[in-house]
Design a protein around this motif. Structure first.
Motif, PDB file in Angstrom:
ATOM      1  N   ARG A  50      53.506  56.310  58.458  1.00 37.58           N
ATOM      2  CA  ARG A  50      52.399  56.782  59.256  1.00 37.58           C
ATOM      3  C   ARG A  50      52.528  56.017  60.623  1.00 37.58           C
ATOM      4  NH1 ARG A  50      47.403  54.352  56.537  1.00 37.58           N
ATOM      5  NH2 ARG A  50      48.729  52.652  56.423  1.00 37.58           N
ATOM      6  N   PRO A  51      51.816  56.838  61.575  1.00 39.42           N
ATOM      7  CA  PRO A  51      51.891  56.442  62.823  1.00 39.42           C
ATOM      8  C   PRO A  51      50.874  55.174  63.193  1.00 39.42           C
ATOM      9  CG  PRO A  51      50.648  58.332  63.161  1.00 39.42           C
ATOM     10  CD  PRO A  51      51.032  58.303  61.442  1.00 39.42           C
ATOM     11  N   THR A  52      51.244  54.030  62.364  1.00 40.46           N
ATOM     12  CA  THR A  52      50.278  52.828  62.765  1.00 40.46           C
ATOM     13  C   THR A  52      50.575  52.047  63.895  1.00 40.46           C
ATOM     14  OG1 THR A  52      51.691  51.557  61.477  1.00 40.46           O
ATOM     15  CG2 THR A  52      50.279  52.398  60.183  1.00 40.46           C
ATOM     16  N   ARG A  53      49.819  51.283  64.199  1.00 38.91           N
ATOM     17  CA  ARG A  53      50.196  50.668  65.620  1.00 38.91           C
ATOM     18  C   ARG A  53      51.358  50.003  65.515  1.00 38.91           C
ATOM     19  NH1 ARG A  53      44.282  50.710  65.828  1.00 38.91           N
ATOM     20  NH2 ARG A  53      43.669  51.662  67.736  1.00 38.91           N
ATOM     21  N   ARG A  54      51.450  49.459  64.386  1.00 39.09           N
ATOM     22  CA  ARG A  54      52.669  48.353  64.095  1.00 39.09           C
ATOM     23  C   ARG A  54      53.974  49.238  64.070  1.00 39.09           C
ATOM     24  NH1 ARG A  54      52.464  47.629  58.816  1.00 39.09           N
ATOM     25  NH2 ARG A  54      51.339  45.397  58.864  1.00 39.09           N
ATOM     26  N   ASP A  55      53.919  50.287  63.628  1.00 38.82           N
ATOM     27  CA  ASP A  55      55.031  51.231  63.878  1.00 38.82           C
ATOM     28  C   ASP A  55      55.429  51.947  65.032  1.00 38.82           C
ATOM     29  OD1 ASP A  55      56.164  50.516  61.102  1.00 38.82           O
ATOM     30  OD2 ASP A  55      54.983  52.099  60.216  1.00 38.82           O
ATOM     31  N   LEU A  56      54.507  52.380  65.567  1.00 36.07           N
ATOM     32  CA  LEU A  56      54.589  52.759  66.993  1.00 36.07           C
ATOM     33  C   LEU A  56      55.189  51.842  67.987  1.00 36.07           C
ATOM     34  CD1 LEU A  56      51.032  54.778  67.299  1.00 36.07           C
ATOM     35  CD2 LEU A  56      53.312  55.872  67.317  1.00 36.07           C
ATOM     36  N   PHE A  57      54.670  50.445  67.825  1.00 34.61           N
ATOM     37  CA  PHE A  57      54.998  49.551  68.793  1.00 34.61           C
ATOM     38  C   PHE A  57      56.679  49.426  68.620  1.00 34.61           C
ATOM     39  CE2 PHE A  57      55.781  45.133  69.485  1.00 34.61           C
ATOM     40  CZ  PHE A  57      55.977  44.996  70.887  1.00 34.61           C
ATOM     41  N   ALA A  58      56.891  49.210  66.877  1.00 30.97           N
ATOM     42  CA  ALA A  58      58.324  48.986  66.693  1.00 30.97           C
ATOM     43  C   ALA A  58      59.285  50.360  67.301  1.00 30.97           C
ATOM     44  CB  ALA A  58      58.237  49.057  65.113  1.00 30.97           C
ATOM     45  N   HIS A  59      58.985  51.446  67.042  1.00 28.81           N
ATOM     46  CA  HIS A  59      59.613  52.610  67.646  1.00 28.81           C
ATOM     47  C   HIS A  59      59.908  52.293  69.202  1.00 28.81           C
ATOM     48  CE1 HIS A  59      60.789  56.774  68.033  1.00 28.81           C
ATOM     49  NE2 HIS A  59      60.505  56.724  69.159  1.00 28.81           N
ATOM     50  N   VAL A  71      69.527  56.137  77.359  1.00 31.11           N
ATOM     51  CA  VAL A  71      68.762  56.871  76.075  1.00 31.11           C
ATOM     52  C   VAL A  71      67.856  57.987  76.062  1.00 31.11           C
ATOM     53  CG1 VAL A  71      67.448  55.918  74.001  1.00 31.11           C
ATOM     54  CG2 VAL A  71      68.839  54.160  75.155  1.00 31.11           C
ATOM     55  N   LEU A  72      68.270  58.875  75.288  1.00 30.12           N
ATOM     56  CA  LEU A  72      67.263  59.920  75.054  1.00 30.12           C
ATOM     57  C   LEU A  72      66.362  59.450  74.094  1.00 30.12           C
ATOM     58  CD1 LEU A  72      70.072  62.614  74.836  1.00 30.12           C
ATOM     59  CD2 LEU A  72      68.631  62.285  76.795  1.00 30.12           C
ATOM     60  N   PRO A  73      65.265  59.210  74.499  1.00 24.08           N
ATOM     61  CA  PRO A  73      64.394  58.889  73.309  1.00 24.08           C
ATOM     62  C   PRO A  73      63.614  59.855  72.607  1.00 24.08           C
ATOM     63  CG  PRO A  73      62.987  59.115  75.381  1.00 24.08           C
ATOM     64  CD  PRO A  73      64.612  59.418  75.894  1.00 24.08           C
ATOM     65  N   LEU A  74      63.616  59.753  71.312  1.00 23.76           N
ATOM     66  CA  LEU A  74      62.939  60.863  70.370  1.00 23.76           C
ATOM     67  C   LEU A  74      61.409  60.271  70.132  1.00 23.76           C
ATOM     68  CD1 LEU A  74      66.004  61.277  69.840  1.00 23.76           C
ATOM     69  CD2 LEU A  74      65.269  62.177  67.445  1.00 23.76           C
ATOM     70  N   ARG A  75      60.864  61.398  69.938  1.00 22.40           N
ATOM     71  CA  ARG A  75      59.259  61.022  69.502  1.00 22.40           C
ATOM     72  C   ARG A  75      59.088  60.238  68.178  1.00 22.40           C
ATOM     73  NH1 ARG A  75      56.275  61.864  74.070  1.00 22.40           N
ATOM     74  NH2 ARG A  75      56.858  63.930  75.182  1.00 22.40           N
ATOM     75  N   PHE A  76      58.068  59.684  68.008  1.00 27.02           N
ATOM     76  CA  PHE A  76      57.738  58.615  66.617  1.00 27.02           C
ATOM     77  C   PHE A  76      57.878  59.950  65.568  1.00 27.02           C
ATOM     78  CE2 PHE A  76      55.124  57.458  63.376  1.00 27.02           C
ATOM     79  CZ  PHE A  76      55.682  56.301  62.964  1.00 27.02           C
ATOM     80  N   GLY A  77      58.529  59.441  64.435  1.00 27.64           N
ATOM     81  CA  GLY A  77      58.519  60.317  63.185  1.00 27.64           C
ATOM     82  C   GLY A  77      59.506  61.261  63.264  1.00 27.64           C
ATOM     83  N   SER A  78      60.789  60.918  64.045  1.00 24.07           N
ATOM     84  CA  SER A  78      61.869  61.829  64.026  1.00 24.07           C
ATOM     85  C   SER A  78      62.833  61.449  62.730  1.00 24.07           C
ATOM     86  CB  SER A  78      62.782  61.916  65.363  1.00 24.07           C
ATOM     87  OG  SER A  78      61.985  62.337  66.293  1.00 24.07           O
ATOM     88  N   ALA A 249      56.383  63.009  57.336  1.00 28.94           N
ATOM     89  CA  ALA A 249      55.057  63.817  57.078  1.00 28.94           C
ATOM     90  C   ALA A 249      54.274  62.296  57.781  1.00 28.94           C
ATOM     91  CB  ALA A 249      55.012  63.934  55.615  1.00 28.94           C
ATOM     92  N   GLN A 250      53.120  62.730  58.360  1.00 32.22           N
ATOM     93  CA  GLN A 250      52.122  61.790  58.962  1.00 32.22           C
ATOM     94  C   GLN A 250      50.592  62.053  58.584  1.00 32.22           C
ATOM     95  OE1 GLN A 250      53.278  61.613  63.002  1.00 32.22           O
ATOM     96  NE2 GLN A 250      55.286  61.150  62.661  1.00 32.22           N
ATOM     97  N   ARG A 251      50.087  61.153  58.374  1.00 33.94           N
ATOM     98  CA  ARG A 251      48.696  61.091  58.249  1.00 33.94           C
ATOM     99  C   ARG A 251      48.027  60.456  59.330  1.00 33.94           C
ATOM    100  NH1 ARG A 251      48.150  57.820  52.734  1.00 33.94           N
ATOM    101  NH2 ARG A 251      50.067  56.878  53.436  1.00 33.94           N
ATOM    102  N   PRO A 252      47.035  60.715  59.770  1.00 36.63           N
ATOM    103  CA  PRO A 252      45.902  60.387  60.901  1.00 36.63           C
ATOM    104  C   PRO A 252      46.611  58.989  61.456  1.00 36.63           C
ATOM    105  CG  PRO A 252      44.684  61.759  59.638  1.00 36.63           C
ATOM    106  CD  PRO A 252      45.837  61.155  58.739  1.00 36.63           C
ATOM    107  N   LEU A 253      46.551  58.501  62.565  1.00 36.63           N
ATOM    108  CA  LEU A 253      46.667  57.222  63.011  1.00 36.63           C
ATOM    109  C   LEU A 253      45.965  56.371  62.327  1.00 36.63           C
ATOM    110  CD1 LEU A 253      48.252  55.597  65.536  1.00 36.63           C
ATOM    111  CD2 LEU A 253      46.024  55.640  66.637  1.00 36.63           C
ATOM    112  N   ALA A 254      46.413  55.233  61.928  1.00 36.24           N
ATOM    113  CA  ALA A 254      45.807  54.282  61.107  1.00 36.24           C
ATOM    114  C   ALA A 254      45.970  52.770  61.771  1.00 36.24           C
ATOM    115  CB  ALA A 254      46.433  54.080  59.797  1.00 36.24           C
ATOM    116  N   THR A 255      44.987  51.872  61.630  1.00 38.45           N
ATOM    117  CA  THR A 255      45.070  50.509  62.083  1.00 38.45           C
ATOM    118  C   THR A 255      45.820  49.415  61.315  1.00 38.45           C
ATOM    119  OG1 THR A 255      43.011  49.948  61.289  1.00 38.45           O
ATOM    120  CG2 THR A 255      43.220  50.838  63.561  1.00 38.45           C
ATOM    121  N   VAL A 256      46.436  48.407  61.775  1.00 38.43           N
ATOM    122  CA  VAL A 256      46.883  47.567  60.807  1.00 38.43           C
ATOM    123  C   VAL A 256      46.224  46.285  60.878  1.00 38.43           C
ATOM    124  CG1 VAL A 256      49.295  46.162  60.395  1.00 38.43           C
ATOM    125  CG2 VAL A 256      49.214  48.710  61.274  1.00 38.43           C
TER     126      VAL A 256
END
Length: 256
Positions: A50-59, A71-78, A249-256
């Motif tokens: 899921r696009p949590t803040r933790r994983d968005l930051f990790a990306h 680097v050619l950056p890919l969007r989160f969730g590729s 597959a992504q659910r809505p943005l969640a907090t951690v």
């Protein structure tokens, strides 16, 4: 397990920091998959990503760790089915990917959005347009003006605001495009009258920001939001590799 792809680079990518961790909880170890003279920075993809803040930051952290290379950056969730699929895609698209890498080499992205300060804008329109000024005075008088006055005033204001938005978009483009290698965008949405992206050589980034600040000072009726320098997400995708990999597959943005 499927393979999560952060970005694409040349096969000679400098060694990534030891212990670099990517998405997931616990975070998955990052590795490099090479084929066709190019490479993908990847990790295992955790189930239920899921696009949590933790994983968005990790990306973003992984992309920043590879900043020593182009680097050619890919969007989160590729996501690809596995490493073998990544190698096959890198091999099949190696020429296009190398061309895309050349396009963004030594460059960063700036996004520029503009929104009208309505009070300042309308005050200027009233001051410049005699008919608008007359109708505005009539509507604001004790009698409130006629229905025809109000209708005419609304139409004139709508037309004046639209015309100003077009002029502002052209002004911003004319001022900033010469400082960029490429640019795209135009009219905005969701209240923004313009949304543009500029691919700028790193050594011109300071000049670009200075020009944007000068625009803001010269156009008090327009609030400019400048974001950058950023990885060249928009231009990397348009350069030929968007859609190489599927989206998790992504659910809505969640907090951690």
């Amino acid at each position: 397990m499927s393979t999560y792809v952060y970005g694409i680079t040349h096969s000679g990518l400098p060694q990534l920091p030891a212990g670099l961790a990517g998405v997931g909880n616990p975070p998955r170890a990052v590795r490099v998959v090479r084929a066709g003279g190019v490479a993908a920075v990847v990790s295992d993809c955790p189930p239920g990503l899921r696009p949590t803040r933790r994983d968005l930051f990790a990306h973003q952290r992984v992309l920043s760790a590879a900043a020593g290379a182009t680097v050619l950056p890919l969007r989160f969730g590729s996501v690809a089915p596995d490493d073998r699929s990544v190698r096959a895609l890198l091999t099949a698209r190696s020429d296009a990917l190398r061309e895309a890498l050349d396009t963004v080499a030594g460059r960063v992205e700036f996004t520029v959005r503009g929104m009208h300060d309505e009070e300042t804008l309308l005050r200027g329109i009233v001051a410049r347009d005699e008919e608008v000024r007359r109708l505005n005075a009539a509507v604001r008088a004790d009698g409130g003006g006629t229905y025809a006055d109000k209708l005419r005033l609304g139409k004139l204001l709508d037309a004046a605001v639209a015309a100003q938005a077009a002029r502002d978009t052209a002004t911003v483009e004319e001022a900033l495009a010469p400082l960029a290698a490429r640019h795209r965008g135009g009219p905005g949405a969701d209240g923004w009258i313009l949304t543009m992206a500029f691919l700028v050589d790193r050594d011109r980034a300071a000049a670009f920001l200075t020009a944007a600040q000068r625009l803001q000072e010269d156009m008090p009726h327009l609030d400019l939001a400048v974001n950058g320098p950023l990885p060249p997400y928009g231009f990397a995708g348009s350069a030929g590799f968007a859609g190489l990999f599927g989206a998790a597959a992504q659910r809505p943005l969640a907090t951690v």
